[in-house]
Design an enzyme around this catalytic site. Structure first.
Site, mmCIF file in Angstrom:
data_model
loop_
_atom_site.group_PDB
_atom_site.id
_atom_site.type_symbol
_atom_site.label_atom_id
_atom_site.label_comp_id
_atom_site.label_asym_id
_atom_site.label_seq_id
_atom_site.Cartn_x
_atom_site.Cartn_y
_atom_site.Cartn_z
ATOM 1 N N GLY A 49 -2.774 43.450 11.728
ATOM 2 C CA GLY A 49 -2.577 42.677 11.080
ATOM 3 C C GLY A 49 -0.763 42.972 10.437
ATOM 4 O O GLY A 49 0.002 42.355 10.138
ATOM 5 N N THR A 50 -0.682 44.145 9.878
ATOM 6 C CA THR A 50 0.768 44.581 9.402
ATOM 7 C C THR A 50 1.662 44.671 10.218
ATOM 8 O O THR A 50 2.836 43.910 10.462
ATOM 9 C CB THR A 50 0.388 45.642 9.429
ATOM 10 O OG1 THR A 50 -0.157 46.320 7.388
ATOM 11 C CG2 THR A 50 1.480 46.629 8.939
ATOM 12 N N ASN A 118 -6.845 38.794 0.372
ATOM 13 C CA ASN A 118 -7.938 39.582 0.699
ATOM 14 C C ASN A 118 -8.345 40.304 -0.302
ATOM 15 O O ASN A 118 -9.566 40.633 -0.254
ATOM 16 C CB ASN A 118 -6.998 40.528 1.197
ATOM 17 C CG ASN A 118 -5.632 41.005 0.867
ATOM 18 O OD1 ASN A 118 -4.986 40.088 0.452
ATOM 19 N ND2 ASN A 118 -5.704 42.408 0.552
ATOM 20 N N SER A 166 -6.342 40.322 13.308
ATOM 21 C CA SER A 166 -6.808 41.673 13.130
ATOM 22 C C SER A 166 -8.437 41.972 13.463
ATOM 23 O O SER A 166 -9.215 41.075 13.300
ATOM 24 C CB SER A 166 -7.081 42.142 11.667
ATOM 25 O OG SER A 166 -6.934 43.926 11.379
ATOM 26 N N ALA A 167 -8.202 42.435 14.868
ATOM 27 C CA ALA A 167 -9.740 42.598 15.392
ATOM 28 C C ALA A 167 -11.133 43.485 14.005
ATOM 29 O O ALA A 167 -12.352 43.035 14.440
ATOM 30 C CB ALA A 167 -9.651 44.032 16.345
ATOM 31 N N HIS A 168 -10.707 44.530 13.305
ATOM 32 C CA HIS A 168 -11.324 44.490 12.431
ATOM 33 C C HIS A 168 -11.904 43.640 11.784
ATOM 34 O O HIS A 168 -13.083 44.225 10.879
ATOM 35 C CB HIS A 168 -11.006 47.033 11.805
ATOM 36 C CG HIS A 168 -10.407 46.122 11.171
ATOM 37 N ND1 HIS A 168 -8.637 46.177 10.851
ATOM 38 C CD2 HIS A 168 -9.957 46.210 9.174
ATOM 39 C CE1 HIS A 168 -7.833 45.946 9.372
ATOM 40 N NE2 HIS A 168 -9.296 46.356 9.057
ATOM 41 N N THR A 204 2.934 50.545 26.006
ATOM 42 C CA THR A 204 2.141 50.490 26.722
ATOM 43 C C THR A 204 0.825 49.688 26.736
ATOM 44 O O THR A 204 0.372 50.031 24.820
ATOM 45 C CB THR A 204 1.305 51.205 27.447
ATOM 46 O OG1 THR A 204 2.816 51.670 28.280
ATOM 47 C CG2 THR A 204 0.287 51.528 28.851
ATOM 48 N N CYS A 287 -6.558 49.096 2.487
ATOM 49 C CA CYS A 287 -5.937 49.074 2.854
ATOM 50 C C CYS A 287 -4.586 50.242 2.074
ATOM 51 O O CYS A 287 -3.159 50.910 2.417
ATOM 52 C CB CYS A 287 -4.765 48.816 3.695
ATOM 53 S SG CYS A 287 -4.104 47.187 3.764
#
Length: 354
Positions: A49-50, A118, A166-168, A204, A287
């Site tokens: 996300g950052t 958040n 963000s995935a987490h 990549t 975070c």
């Protein structure tokens, strides 16, 4: 993710191993696009996300940036010169202030307002933000990292130009995210090198992480309402400590988030004590490099410093149940009782010494 790691291969390579990796990335791109109510071509995979927030704000091509006072540090620090818009006592953006700021200059603007906070879970009026921005010809970025999987995050339903994920935050792996870019919205790459992500993000691709992101996106459709658990938790905490009201409780919130103070007990003490009891909570943004510091979100809401220093964030997960709530309440109450008894002991000792 394990299958992706076993497959190996560089998605940019044209040999068989590379084509297998490309197929994994393409499948995940479709899955994330479905979650975001977007087309696969509008998904730009990032490291989280950052990076997504930074890419949106640096890549939109607009020098003038307006942000709310409760944005995540990755928005606030991405554009140090951004104009900061106030929020009310519940943490909701002052729309009149946004309207005035948009009218103050004819210079092209990008507005960045998060979907859900958040720390408090407070939801922002994105539809109104978009309406005002469109009238002024402004672009809109929405940090939807906290809201994904809890409330709908459709790019077109929200009406924004850029959407960060963000995935987490939806049960996927750490270190992978996405910026959803509306077709036609400007975006200049921040990382230069190869032509990955349609020349929008060089490097990549993290094939295994992206694969996990896609799998999590499939399972992350909003639907589970944790409000009953959250409300029961907050009621119990207030019964133990009457001053432990949840910040932002007067606004629309995510159903899984509570930000509450234990007056007189530093947030760091609460985090450590509950961790010893097997309960994981946070102070401020989780975070912040492991540092416990005063929350700029609560400061923007006008919360007194003494209360802000004692506030912790409690987040419920998809697998949280009543037993988890009871364990947290017991640990919180035990800490409060110990602190009170210690205060009484020290007060008595000082009185006897006098």
């Amino acid at each position: 993710m394990a299958e992706a790691l076993r497959a190996g291969g560089n998605p940019s390579s044209v040999h068989a191993s590379g084509r297998r990796a490309r197929a994994i990335v393409d499948k995940a791109r479709r899955e994330v696009a479905t979650l975001a109510g977007a087309e696969p071509s509008e998904i730009v995979f990032t490291s989280g996300g950052t990076e997504a927030n930074n890419l949106a704000l640096s890549g939109a091509g607009r020098r003038r940036v307006l942000i709310s006072a409760v944005e995540h540090d990755s928005v606030r620090r991405a554009v140090p010169q951004a104009e900061v818009l106030p929020v009310d006592g519940e943490g909701v953006l002052d729309l009149a202030a946004l309207e005035r700021a948009l009218a103050a200059s004819a210079e092209p603007v990008v507005v960045s307002v998060m979907l859900a906070n958040n720390e408090t879970g407070v939801l922002q009026p994105i539809a109104e933000v978009v309406r005002l921005a469109r009238r002024a010809g402004a672009l809109v970025h929405c940090d939807a990292v906290q809201g994904a999987g809890k409330v709908p995050v459709g790019l077109r339903d929200l009406g924004v130009d850029y959407l960060s994920l963000s995935a987490h935050k939806i049960g996927g792996p750490t270190g992978v995210g996405a910026l959803v870019v509306r077709k036609g919205a400007p975006l200049t790459a921040a990382l230069c090198g190869g032509g990955q992500e349609s020349n929008r993000r060089a490097g990549t691709e993290n094939v295994a992480g992206i694969s996990g992101f896609g799998a999590a996106a499939v399972l992350a459709a909003p639907g589970q309402d944790l409000a009953a658990l959250r409300d029961g938790l907050e009621l119990s905490l207030v019964q133990i400590v009457p001053a432990a009201r949840a910040f932002g409780a007067g606004a629309r919130r995510l159903s899984n988030t509570s930000c509450v103070p234990m007056p007189g007990v530093p947030a760091e003490t609460q985090v450590l004590a509950l961790d010893l009891a097997g309960v994981c909570i946070s102070a401020g943004a989780a975070c912040s490099s492991g540092k416990v510091q005063r929350s700029p979100v609560l400061e923007a809401m006008g919360v007194p410093a003494a209360d802000a220093d004692c506030a912790v964030r409690i987040s419920l997960g998809w697998n949280s149940g009543s037993a988890d709530i009871e364990r947290l309440i017991a640990a919180w109450q035990n800490l409060y009782i110990r602190v009170r008894q210690s205060d009484i002991f020290h007060t008595d000792s000082r009185a006897r010494a006098a």
